[in-house]
Scaffold this motif. Structure first.
Motif, short mmCIF file in Angstrom:
data_model
loop_
_atom_site.label_atom_id
_atom_site.label_comp_id
_atom_site.label_asym_id
_atom_site.label_seq_id
_atom_site.Cartn_x
_atom_site.Cartn_y
_atom_site.Cartn_z
N PRO A 100 -0.17 -49.41 10.36
CA PRO A 100 -0.89 -49.02 9.15
C PRO A 100 -2.37 -49.39 9.24
O PRO A 100 -2.77 -50.24 10.03
CB PRO A 100 -0.21 -49.86 8.07
N GLN A 160 -4.20 -36.47 7.81
CA GLN A 160 -3.92 -36.06 6.43
C GLN A 160 -3.60 -34.58 6.32
O GLN A 160 -4.11 -33.88 5.43
CB GLN A 160 -5.09 -36.45 5.52
N TYR A 171 -2.84 -57.90 1.75
CA TYR A 171 -2.71 -56.75 2.63
C TYR A 171 -1.38 -56.84 3.38
O TYR A 171 -0.33 -56.84 2.76
CB TYR A 171 -3.93 -56.64 3.56
N TRP A 172 -1.39 -56.93 4.71
CA TRP A 172 -0.14 -56.90 5.48
C TRP A 172 0.32 -58.28 5.92
O TRP A 172 1.24 -58.40 6.73
CB TRP A 172 -0.32 -56.00 6.70
N ASN A 221 -10.21 -50.36 -2.13
CA ASN A 221 -8.78 -50.17 -1.92
C ASN A 221 -8.21 -49.04 -2.76
O ASN A 221 -7.09 -49.12 -3.27
CB ASN A 221 -8.01 -51.47 -2.21
N GLU A 248 -2.00 -40.63 8.83
CA GLU A 248 -2.11 -40.58 7.37
C GLU A 248 -1.61 -39.25 6.81
O GLU A 248 -2.12 -38.75 5.81
CB GLU A 248 -3.55 -40.85 6.93
N TRP A 275 2.14 -44.47 11.88
CA TRP A 275 1.54 -45.07 10.69
C TRP A 275 2.54 -45.23 9.55
O TRP A 275 2.25 -45.94 8.57
CB TRP A 275 0.33 -44.25 10.24
N GLY A 334 -6.71 -46.32 -2.20
CA GLY A 334 -5.72 -45.45 -1.60
C GLY A 334 -6.28 -44.48 -0.59
O GLY A 334 -7.24 -44.77 0.11
N PHE A 335 -5.69 -43.28 -0.54
CA PHE A 335 -6.06 -42.30 0.48
C PHE A 335 -7.17 -41.37 0.05
O PHE A 335 -7.74 -40.66 0.86
CB PHE A 335 -4.85 -41.44 0.84
N GLN A 393 -6.06 -50.78 4.47
CA GLN A 393 -6.13 -50.33 3.09
C GLN A 393 -4.85 -49.66 2.62
O GLN A 393 -4.74 -49.30 1.44
CB GLN A 393 -7.31 -49.36 2.91
N HIS A 394 -3.88 -49.47 3.50
CA HIS A 394 -2.61 -48.90 3.06
C HIS A 394 -1.78 -49.91 2.29
O HIS A 394 -0.73 -49.56 1.75
CB HIS A 394 -1.81 -48.39 4.27
N SER A 395 -2.23 -51.13 2.26
CA SER A 395 -1.61 -52.15 1.40
C SER A 395 -2.68 -52.68 0.47
O SER A 395 -3.81 -52.19 0.45
CB SER A 395 -1.00 -53.26 2.24
#
Length: 777
Positions: free
Chosen positions: A453, A376, A463-464, A488, A413, A442, A490-491, A456-458
């Motif tokens: 990913p 990040q 989810y994926w 969930n 991230e 990522w 986000g970041f 939780q990025h979806s």
């Protein structure tokens, strides 16, 4: 695992002095970690005697105000100097900026805490009375990856010379070090096999030889690949290397009927390279590597032509109290624990980890995603250049490890720009221009071979699972924690902390009790089951293996399936149950049929008893009375799992024994039992060696567990007595909170040994419990 080569050198001299060759090779790799002094104040007259690996400060168990600043290391030493000899100093890892002076001369300024650097000290050292001084700084620096301030970072980096230091002596005609040489696709020894079948493996070995003598040398290489069952020898072409010149010598390889490296049979070859000039051996170097075939195909990932869904985890390299300053053996023990938990893969989040851990992954059969430093944050041009250099360095250091199947040249991230992703991939592909070398990122970017990913990025609930990109596969690089912790969100890992529900999250300490440990295990089960529904998903890595400290938080991040002391939680056994019972691992690794009752069986325990097993059926007995014999529970949370859990309902609590039998083909193949604990009466002491004995010659560190038990020897899981540890014997010390309250019946301290040449006596005691004594020899 590494060892100094003094004995090997002596043996080699005796062997070859009796034959046709004359040995002029004086390559020695000597551990240089003893007899250092340390201070945080260079003006002080008091310097503490220390041994490397070393952490700049022993931290508390929960690190919420980690020490940062300058510290200093110093060592006086003599070194025998021989004509036609080179002397190098190799630092495996210094966090994260280092200045090194030899006899008053600044010889290097190195930035980057996770990869090695080497100093050519030949011209700076003398035979007697040398002084080396190292200044180390671990303060926030936005130009050194990971770059983010410690107080906002999701992990800690610890100060000090925290990995090994070696003194290396070679002839003036020698095989170089790949990282030190800083040569694209060169330096050192590079082994690559590009055609692999059961009949033969074809490839090449490239060896970079430097001639720093005062005359040209006619040089050729003798190369041996050997394992316990076979030896293959090769001889290179002869080349003339001029004085103060260098040459990369490429030799074609063909090994008949190769024994392939894999997750169940991690076969390795010892590779010995000898540099010959006429009949003299000028240099000799050895390494271990493996031959394996990895491929991403339209329908999934293949290892040695067999399709494999990769089941893995993430690992941070820290220990409590000492941070990153682990011994090679401690790193190896972590790999053993990961393999024993049922995993065949580990992602090195979020930075390059030590060579000792990679060596262990090679030996126990763990696939690896190698990662550069990032989380990040993206810095300025200097940060970007340092990140690019990290890609070059880790590819050169790690390219011969068969365990590494993916290279994460991605700032995790982080808001990477298109130009960065393109350049990062170009650098790796230039360093390793081979098929298959797979890069991972990522961000779903065409430069990367693999999209990685976090779950939780979806968004829930799919989810994926509905990800569609026929040109790209997906690997869930993190799952099981954040989507349950912050629903969930986000970041943003701080603002949404109030969304946490204590009994819903995967962040559960062992002391939180059965119900919450079962919830953690269920979260991982549910997410694992969901991940299996994605048709383009080739694998997954849960978050994560071991609890750890973070720079931005004032608690231990507890989503590990083992705690920070490496003690398993219930989720550990869930994952262990997902490995096929037909797998039979060697070297005392855990495999085969298993069954585990995830219950303490006391008055507070649930009457719905969860049992993890990879068997076809489980029979559960209470005080030897059959409760039921059942198949696994398949429902919407488990229908895709290789081995769903079993759930038994017991009408009422009766104190005594619960015993589970695992059954395959109608026969009992394994069992596990738990016994209702009585009142705590005694302590049992256990040393955690995890298949790796304490190093008798160099510094090592192990966990010491004081288990609080009743008269039957049953662990009392709600015992929280304060245990005091003591030690008798030189060359060792106890590190950590002492006394310390037991957590879920176990109190832990670290034992750090220097040289285990004489017996040590450990003692653990509490006023109301029978003390325990353990003698280490």
């Amino acid at each position: 695992m590494k060892s100094t080569t003094i004995v090997l050198f002596i043996f080699s001299f005796l062997l070859f002095s009796c034959g046709k060759e004359t040995v002029n090779s004086n390559r020695m790799k000597i551990n240089f970690g003893s007899d250092w002094t340390f201070t945080k104040d260079s003006t002080s007259l008091h310097w503490e005697k220390i041994t490397i690996p070393h952490t700049a400060q022993i931290e508390p168990l929960v690190v919420n105000n980690q020490w940062q600043g300058d510290c200093w290391y110093q060592k006086q030493f003599d070194v025998e100097k021989i004509e036609n000899e080179k002397i190098f100093l190799n630092f495996e890892g210094v966090m994260h900026e280092a200045w090194v002076w030899i006899n008053g001369k600044l010889v290097i300024h190195h930035q980057g805490g996770y990869l090695p650097f080497t100093i050519d000290a030949t011209d700076w050292v003398k035979e007697k009375d040398n002084t080396i001084i190292v200044k180390v700084n671990n303060e926030d620096n936005p130009q050194i990856p990971p770059g983010k301030t410690l107080k906002t970072l999701d992990f800690n980096y610890y100060g000090g010379i925290y990995r090994n230091v070696y003194l290396i002596k070679t002839n003036t005609v020698y095989i170089t070090d790949a990282v030190h040489t800083n040569q694209v696709n060169g330096g050192g020894i590079l082994v690559h096999f590009d055609e692999i079948s059961p009949e033969k493996a074809s490839g090449f070995i490239k060896v970079h030889v430097k001639n720093e003598s005062n005359e040209p040398k006619n040089v050729k290489l003798d190369i041996t690949f050997s394992n316990p069952n076979h030896t293959s020898t090769f001889t290179s072409k002869e080349v003339v290397i001029g004085s103060n010149a260098e040459e990369s010598i490429v030799t074609l390889l063909e090994i008949k009927h190769p024994e392939l490296w894999g997750i169940e049979q991690p076969n390795l070859y010892d590779v010995e390279v000898k540099v010959l000039s006429e009949k003299s051996v000028l240099d000799r170097q050895t390494l271990k590597t493996g031959i394996r075939k990895a491929a991403l195909k339209n329908d999934g990932f293949y290892l040695n032509d067999e399709k494999l869904f990769i089941n893995g985890t993430n690992r941070h390299q820290e220990y409590p109290y000492i941070g990153y300053a682990l011994s090679d053996e401690a790193n190896y023990r972590d790999a053993v624990k990961i393999k024993n938990a049922g995993f065949d893969f580990v992602r090195l989040s979020h930075y390059p980890q030590t060579e000792a851990f990679l060596n262990a992954c090679d030996e126990v059969g763990l696939l690896v995603m190698n990662c550069i430093s990032g989380w990040q944050f993206v810095g300025d041009e200097k940060f970007i250049e340092n990140s690019y250099q990290e890609i070059r360095d880790f590819s050169r250091r790690d390219r011969n490890h068969p365990s590494i199947i993916f290279w994460e040249v991605s700032l995790n991230e982080s808001d990477m720009k298109a130009a960065y992703m393109q350049k990062a991939n170009e650098i790796l592909r230039t360093e390793l221009p081979y098929v298959p070398i797979y890069t991972a990122g990522w961000i779903d970017n065409p430069n990367y071979d693999l999209f990685i990913p976090a779950r939780q990025h979806s968004k829930a609930p799919d989810y994926w699972n509905n990800y569609e990109n026929n040109n790209r596969k997906i690997f869930i690089a993190e799952y099981g924690d954040w989507e349950y912790y912050a629903q969930n969100a986000g970041f943003n890992q701080t603002t949404f902390a109030n969304l946490k529900e204590e009994e819903r999250t995967s962040r559960q300490l062992r002391s939180f009790g059965e119900k919450r440990l079962l919830q953690q295990a269920f979260n991982y089960q549910e997410a694992f089951n969901s991940n299996l529904k994605g048709k383009h998903t080739i694998g997954q890595a849960n978050w994560l293996m071991f609890d750890y400290n973070r720079g931005y938080a004032d608690d231990i991040e507890s989503s590990g399936i083992s705690d920070i002391f490496r003690i398993p939680k219930f989720a550990h056994y869930f994952y262990q149950s997902q490995r096929s019972p037909s797998v039979k691992l060697k070297n005392n690794l855990v495999s085969g049929p298993m069954v585990y009752i995830a219950n303490y069986w006391n008055e507070k325990s649930s009457l719905d008893v969860t049992v993890f097993s990879n068997c076809e059926e489980v029979a559960l007995y209470l005080n030897e009375v059959l409760i039921a014999k059942q198949k696994p529970l398949r429902n919407t949370f488990s229908e895709k799992l290789p081995h769903p859990p079993f759930v038994f309902t017991i009408p009422s609590f009766q104190k005594g024994n619960l015993r589970a039998e695992g059954i395959i083909n109608g026969k009992k193949v394994t069992e596990h039992w738990v016994k209702s604990p009585e009142s705590a009466t005694a302590i049992q002491l256990v040393i955690d060696e995890s298949n790796v004995k304490i190093n008798p010659n160099h510094q090592d560190v192990v966990f010491v567990y004081a288990k609080i038990v009743d008269d039957n020897g049953t662990l009392v899981p709600d015992a929280n007595h304060e245990i005091s540890f003591s030690l008798e014997g030189a060359q060792a010390e106890l590190i950590g909170q002492n006394p310390i309250a037991a957590e879920a019946g176990i109190a832990t301290i670290l034992l750090r040994t220097k040289q285990l040449k004489k017996p040590l006596q450990l003692k653990a005691q509490h006023s109301s419990l029978k003390a325990a004594t353990l003698v280490l020899k």
